[in-house]
Design a protein around this motif. Structure first.
Motif, PDB file in Angstrom:
ATOM      1  N   ILE A  17      -2.226  24.022  27.180  1.00 29.52           N
ATOM      2  CA  ILE A  17      -1.859  24.907  25.687  1.00 29.52           C
ATOM      3  C   ILE A  17      -0.487  24.676  25.016  1.00 29.52           C
ATOM      4  O   ILE A  17       0.587  24.785  26.041  1.00 29.52           O
ATOM      5  CB  ILE A  17      -2.239  26.241  26.098  1.00 29.52           C
ATOM      6  N   THR A  18      -0.315  24.235  23.855  1.00 32.16           N
ATOM      7  CA  THR A  18       0.994  23.721  23.432  1.00 32.16           C
ATOM      8  C   THR A  18       0.964  25.035  22.105  1.00 32.16           C
ATOM      9  O   THR A  18      -0.043  25.297  21.321  1.00 32.16           O
ATOM     10  CB  THR A  18       0.855  22.250  22.899  1.00 32.16           C
ATOM     11  N   TYR A  19       2.024  25.502  22.217  1.00 35.84           N
ATOM     12  CA  TYR A  19       2.617  26.619  20.813  1.00 35.84           C
ATOM     13  C   TYR A  19       3.654  25.559  20.251  1.00 35.84           C
ATOM     14  O   TYR A  19       4.832  25.265  20.695  1.00 35.84           O
ATOM     15  CB  TYR A  19       3.308  27.646  21.242  1.00 35.84           C
ATOM     16  N   GLN A  20       3.529  25.325  19.004  1.00 39.71           N
ATOM     17  CA  GLN A  20       4.541  24.744  18.139  1.00 39.71           C
ATOM     18  C   GLN A  20       4.589  25.283  16.583  1.00 39.71           C
ATOM     19  O   GLN A  20       3.600  25.443  15.929  1.00 39.71           O
ATOM     20  CB  GLN A  20       4.507  23.275  18.269  1.00 39.71           C
ATOM     21  N   TYR A  21       5.778  25.361  16.192  1.00 37.70           N
ATOM     22  CA  TYR A  21       6.022  25.487  14.779  1.00 37.70           C
ATOM     23  C   TYR A  21       5.766  27.020  14.513  1.00 37.70           C
ATOM     24  O   TYR A  21       5.275  27.405  13.186  1.00 37.70           O
ATOM     25  CB  TYR A  21       5.313  24.642  13.770  1.00 37.70           C
ATOM     26  N   ASN A  22       5.464  28.091  15.402  1.00 37.93           N
ATOM     27  CA  ASN A  22       4.602  29.254  14.981  1.00 37.93           C
ATOM     28  C   ASN A  22       5.716  30.330  14.690  1.00 37.93           C
ATOM     29  O   ASN A  22       7.111  29.940  15.330  1.00 37.93           O
ATOM     30  CB  ASN A  22       3.857  29.785  15.992  1.00 37.93           C
TER      31      ASN A  22
ATOM     32  N   HIS B 200       9.662  29.403   7.062  1.00 35.72           N
ATOM     33  CA  HIS B 200       9.060  29.450   8.401  1.00 35.72           C
ATOM     34  C   HIS B 200       7.686  29.082   8.541  1.00 35.72           C
ATOM     35  O   HIS B 200       7.025  28.461   7.437  1.00 35.72           O
ATOM     36  CB  HIS B 200       8.656  31.123   8.412  1.00 35.72           C
ATOM     37  N   GLN B 201       7.052  28.667   9.601  1.00 37.10           N
ATOM     38  CA  GLN B 201       5.926  28.123  10.143  1.00 37.10           C
ATOM     39  C   GLN B 201       5.911  26.602   9.668  1.00 37.10           C
ATOM     40  O   GLN B 201       4.811  26.048   9.232  1.00 37.10           O
ATOM     41  CB  GLN B 201       4.633  28.615   9.509  1.00 37.10           C
ATOM     42  N   SER B 202       6.917  26.001   9.922  1.00 37.39           N
ATOM     43  CA  SER B 202       6.982  24.659   9.623  1.00 37.39           C
ATOM     44  C   SER B 202       7.908  24.079  10.378  1.00 37.39           C
ATOM     45  O   SER B 202       8.509  24.662  11.465  1.00 37.39           O
ATOM     46  CB  SER B 202       7.205  24.193   8.231  1.00 37.39           C
ATOM     47  N   ALA B 203       8.015  22.573  10.424  1.00 41.77           N
ATOM     48  CA  ALA B 203       9.112  21.913  11.428  1.00 41.77           C
ATOM     49  C   ALA B 203       9.775  20.738  10.754  1.00 41.77           C
ATOM     50  O   ALA B 203       8.917  20.295   9.633  1.00 41.77           O
ATOM     51  CB  ALA B 203       8.428  21.584  12.642  1.00 41.77           C
ATOM     52  N   ALA B 204      10.838  19.895  11.141  1.00 44.49           N
ATOM     53  CA  ALA B 204      11.325  18.772  10.450  1.00 44.49           C
ATOM     54  C   ALA B 204      11.544  17.977  11.684  1.00 44.49           C
ATOM     55  O   ALA B 204      11.661  18.529  12.995  1.00 44.49           O
ATOM     56  CB  ALA B 204      12.655  19.082   9.721  1.00 44.49           C
ATOM     57  N   GLU B 205      11.779  16.580  11.340  1.00 43.40           N
ATOM     58  CA  GLU B 205      12.101  15.925  12.460  1.00 43.40           C
ATOM     59  C   GLU B 205      13.647  16.048  12.669  1.00 43.40           C
ATOM     60  O   GLU B 205      14.321  16.325  11.945  1.00 43.40           O
ATOM     61  CB  GLU B 205      12.165  14.196  11.727  1.00 43.40           C
ATOM     62  N   ARG B 206      13.829  16.058  14.151  1.00 41.56           N
ATOM     63  CA  ARG B 206      15.176  16.393  14.531  1.00 41.56           C
ATOM     64  C   ARG B 206      15.992  14.794  14.600  1.00 41.56           C
ATOM     65  O   ARG B 206      15.447  13.643  15.159  1.00 41.56           O
ATOM     66  CB  ARG B 206      15.274  16.807  15.639  1.00 41.56           C
ATOM     67  N   ALA B 207      16.937  14.905  14.071  1.00 43.72           N
ATOM     68  CA  ALA B 207      17.919  13.456  13.940  1.00 43.72           C
ATOM     69  C   ALA B 207      18.393  13.017  15.353  1.00 43.72           C
ATOM     70  O   ALA B 207      18.488  13.981  16.274  1.00 43.72           O
ATOM     71  CB  ALA B 207      19.069  13.726  12.929  1.00 43.72           C
ATOM     72  N   ALA B 208      18.240  11.938  15.552  1.00 51.84           N
ATOM     73  CA  ALA B 208      18.923  11.186  16.774  1.00 51.84           C
ATOM     74  C   ALA B 208      20.108  10.527  16.571  1.00 51.84           C
ATOM     75  O   ALA B 208      19.700   9.355  16.071  1.00 51.84           O
ATOM     76  CB  ALA B 208      17.741  10.759  17.433  1.00 51.84           C
ATOM     77  N   PHE B 209      21.261  10.889  16.540  1.00 52.19           N
ATOM     78  CA  PHE B 209      22.409   9.757  16.296  1.00 52.19           C
ATOM     79  C   PHE B 209      23.282  10.264  17.263  1.00 52.19           C
ATOM     80  O   PHE B 209      24.044  11.405  17.121  1.00 52.19           O
ATOM     81  CB  PHE B 209      22.903   9.855  15.019  1.00 52.19           C
TER      82      PHE B 209
ATOM     83  N   ILE C  65      10.448  16.771   6.507  1.00 46.53           N
ATOM     84  CA  ILE C  65       9.447  18.287   6.733  1.00 46.53           C
ATOM     85  C   ILE C  65       8.276  17.702   7.212  1.00 46.53           C
ATOM     86  O   ILE C  65       7.538  17.039   6.377  1.00 46.53           O
ATOM     87  CB  ILE C  65       9.734  19.159   5.728  1.00 46.53           C
ATOM     88  N   PHE C  66       7.678  18.246   8.394  1.00 47.29           N
ATOM     89  CA  PHE C  66       6.217  18.329   8.306  1.00 47.29           C
ATOM     90  C   PHE C  66       5.584  19.491   7.650  1.00 47.29           C
ATOM     91  O   PHE C  66       5.647  20.663   7.943  1.00 47.29           O
ATOM     92  CB  PHE C  66       5.778  18.591   9.705  1.00 47.29           C
ATOM     93  N   GLU C  67       4.920  19.178   6.710  1.00 45.29           N
ATOM     94  CA  GLU C  67       4.341  20.428   5.661  1.00 45.29           C
ATOM     95  C   GLU C  67       3.435  21.232   6.465  1.00 45.29           C
ATOM     96  O   GLU C  67       2.523  20.566   6.859  1.00 45.29           O
ATOM     97  CB  GLU C  67       3.914  19.903   4.380  1.00 45.29           C
ATOM     98  N   ASP C  68       3.623  22.395   6.399  1.00 47.20           N
ATOM     99  CA  ASP C  68       2.903  23.448   7.198  1.00 47.20           C
ATOM    100  C   ASP C  68       2.686  22.920   8.685  1.00 47.20           C
ATOM    101  O   ASP C  68       1.733  23.280   9.378  1.00 47.20           O
ATOM    102  CB  ASP C  68       1.488  23.642   6.813  1.00 47.20           C
ATOM    103  N   GLY C  69       3.747  22.154   9.244  1.00 49.59           N
ATOM    104  CA  GLY C  69       3.658  22.003  10.577  1.00 49.59           C
ATOM    105  C   GLY C  69       2.882  20.778  11.250  1.00 49.59           C
ATOM    106  O   GLY C  69       2.822  20.564  12.305  1.00 49.59           O
TER     107      GLY C  69
END
Length: 486
Positions: free
Chosen positions: A222-227, A445-454, A473-477
């Motif tokens: 089970i995975t919980y994400q962007y909640n 709230h209830q969404s997410a974005a790519e996390r930069a890597a540098f 942004i990942f719209e609506d996660g």
């Protein structure tokens, strides 16, 4: 330009459904069906779509979903929002069970998944529930059951009650005003591969009771994400997220208040506690907020609570890149590990208390804790009581008077440019890679974005690189292609 959530969902449905076999059932004002009960729930086929359109009045209906989609053609139950983005509301108060269905445990949920007489019982699979507001499955509310009789909900009823099922996605829903917002049962290990993504759970629980929670789950994988998890009902003593699963991942969520933010305890079936994934739990990229006076002073409980220590997790909690904020006027304890057979690897976190650093303890008493490169105020303690476990401090933590959040009062917990916690992370534990690499961050709230890597990552749940985040942004996660993995 971002495509609207609804357009992306339609694209996903077209991509993964068979146009020759699938049917669409549209419910609501101006639609072919006037009621949720008019949907042929007992005969849904792979690829079928149930669209529940917003209307001003809630749908006071309840039902069971016990059908199987396929990986390529899931069954979708989708809320179609209003022009203002309001989700259609399914209200358990005075609800009527959809005609033609017959199932047990009606008193346990507004929407139930699994275990029925009509439709014939089986293991529901490849289901997507999305875009609904489901509420009010609790005493003293009542409903009309499948025999036409009045019945009342029980204390542990839920907005969504998954009795059994596999390959189920719950996305972009609001679950509130119930005993449990979400309840998932293991069913001897038959419940597996669950994704809880981009939902808002709040105002659940039972006044004066500690047995009901915003979410109470047990599954194999089970995975919980962007909640977003907000406070329980006033006077309710439950936890925000309580889980007994094997293969648990909690990442990129906003979890605020509750008796504990996370209560990750022992499973009740050998199908889970004998599974190798039971010994590894991953919690990362989350914002965990402890309000003043909010129940237990412990943020995370990992291991077990049944008293049968042989069934406790006895593995490792990998707790990394979280931002923990405690507003308590007294003491705060990060972790409770019930025995010395439980281990936690805690690294690259921001562990902030408003009070002096001596108010923060890392362990309640028992357990093995490995501390690697976290930000804290100076003066933190191993324990506020008698330490019976072990704290292994790598000695590379960062201490200062403040992590220098962008706007602490406004709950913007990104790090300012001057923060000593920027560019300070060390590599993740090898067990986290590659599957649990740090790839995203929560967006309120209830969404997410790519996390930069540098270069080296920042400590905590966010990467500092601009006023609105670092990546797309990942719209609506979610993105439409995500469905292919489920």
């Amino acid at each position: 330009m971002l495509v609207s959530r609804w357009a992306r969902l339609c694209a996903a449905v077209l991509l993964f459904s068979s146009p020759l076999a699938a049917a669409t059932y549209s419910v609501g004002p101006g639609q072919p069906l006037n009621s949720v009960g008019a949907v042929p729930w007992a005969t849904l086929q792979p690829g079928d779509v149930v669209e529940i359109h917003w209307r001003a009045e809630p749908y006071r209906e309840k039902w069971v979903l016990n059908r199987r989609g396929t990986a390529g053609a899931p069954i979708h139950v989708v809320g179609v929002p209003s022009a203002n983005g309001d989700r259609p509301v399914i209200d358990g108060r005075d609800a009527v069970t959809a005609p033609g269905l017959n199932y047990t445990n009606e008193q346990r949920g507004v929407l139930k998944i699994g275990s029925s007489n009509v439709p014939a019982d089986g293991l529901p699979a490849h289901l997507v529930i999305e875009g609904l507001e489901i509420r009010s499955g609790r005493p003293p509310y009542s409903f009309t059951d499948d025999n036409g009789q009045s019945a009342s909900y029980v204390d542990n009823a839920a907005s969504i009650y998954i009795e059994k099922g596999e390959h189920i996605i719950l996305r972009n829903c609001v679950l509130h005003d119930s005993g449990n917002g979400l309840f998932i049962g293991a069913f001897d290990g038959q419940t597996k591969d669950i994704l809880i993504e981009g939902n808002w759970l709040h105002s659940n629980g039972a006044v004066g009771r500690f047995l009901e929670h915003n979410a109470y789950t047990e599954a194999l994988g089970i995975t919980y994400q962007y909640n977003r998890f907000s406070a329980l009902r006033p006077g309710a003593d439950g936890n925000n997220l309580k889980d007994r699963s094997a293969g648990l991942v909690v990442r990129y969520n906003w979890i605020e208040d509750g008796n504990r933010q996370l209560d990750l305890v022992d499973a009740g079936t050998s199908a889970l506690y004998d599974d190798p994934s039971y010994r590894q739990t991953f919690v990362y990229g989350n914002v965990l907020i402890e309000g003043d006076g909010e129940g237990n002073s412990q943020i995370v409980h990992y291991g077990g609570d049944s008293g049968n220590t042989a069934r406790y997790r006895k593995g490792t909690l990998y707790f990394f890149h979280n931002t923990v904020v405690s507003e308590r006027s007294g003491n705060t304890t990060l972790l409770r590990l019930p025995t010395n057979d439980e281990t936690a690897d805690v690294r690259n976190n921001v562990l902030y208390v408003e009070q002096p650093g001596s108010r923060l303890a890392m362990l309640n008493a028992a357990g093995v804790l490995d501390l690697v490169r976290n930000w804290t105020k100076p003066g933190w303690r191993d324990s506020h009581s008698t330490l019976t476990g072990t704290v292994n401090d790598a000695g590379n933590g960062i201490t200062s008077a403040s992590p220098l959040f962008v706007d602490e009062a406004g709950q913007d917990y990104r790090l300012s440019i001057a923060s000593p916690a920027r560019d300070a992370a060390v590599p993740l534990h090898a067990s986290a890679l590659p599957d649990q690499a740090l790839l995203a961050e929560y967006v309120r709230h209830q969404s997410a974005a790519e996390r930069a890597a540098f270069g080296p990552a920042d400590l905590g749940a966010f990467e500092t690189c601009g006023s609105s985040g670092c990546g797309a942004i990942f719209e609506d996660g979610f993105e439409a292609g995500d469905l292919s993995a489920w």
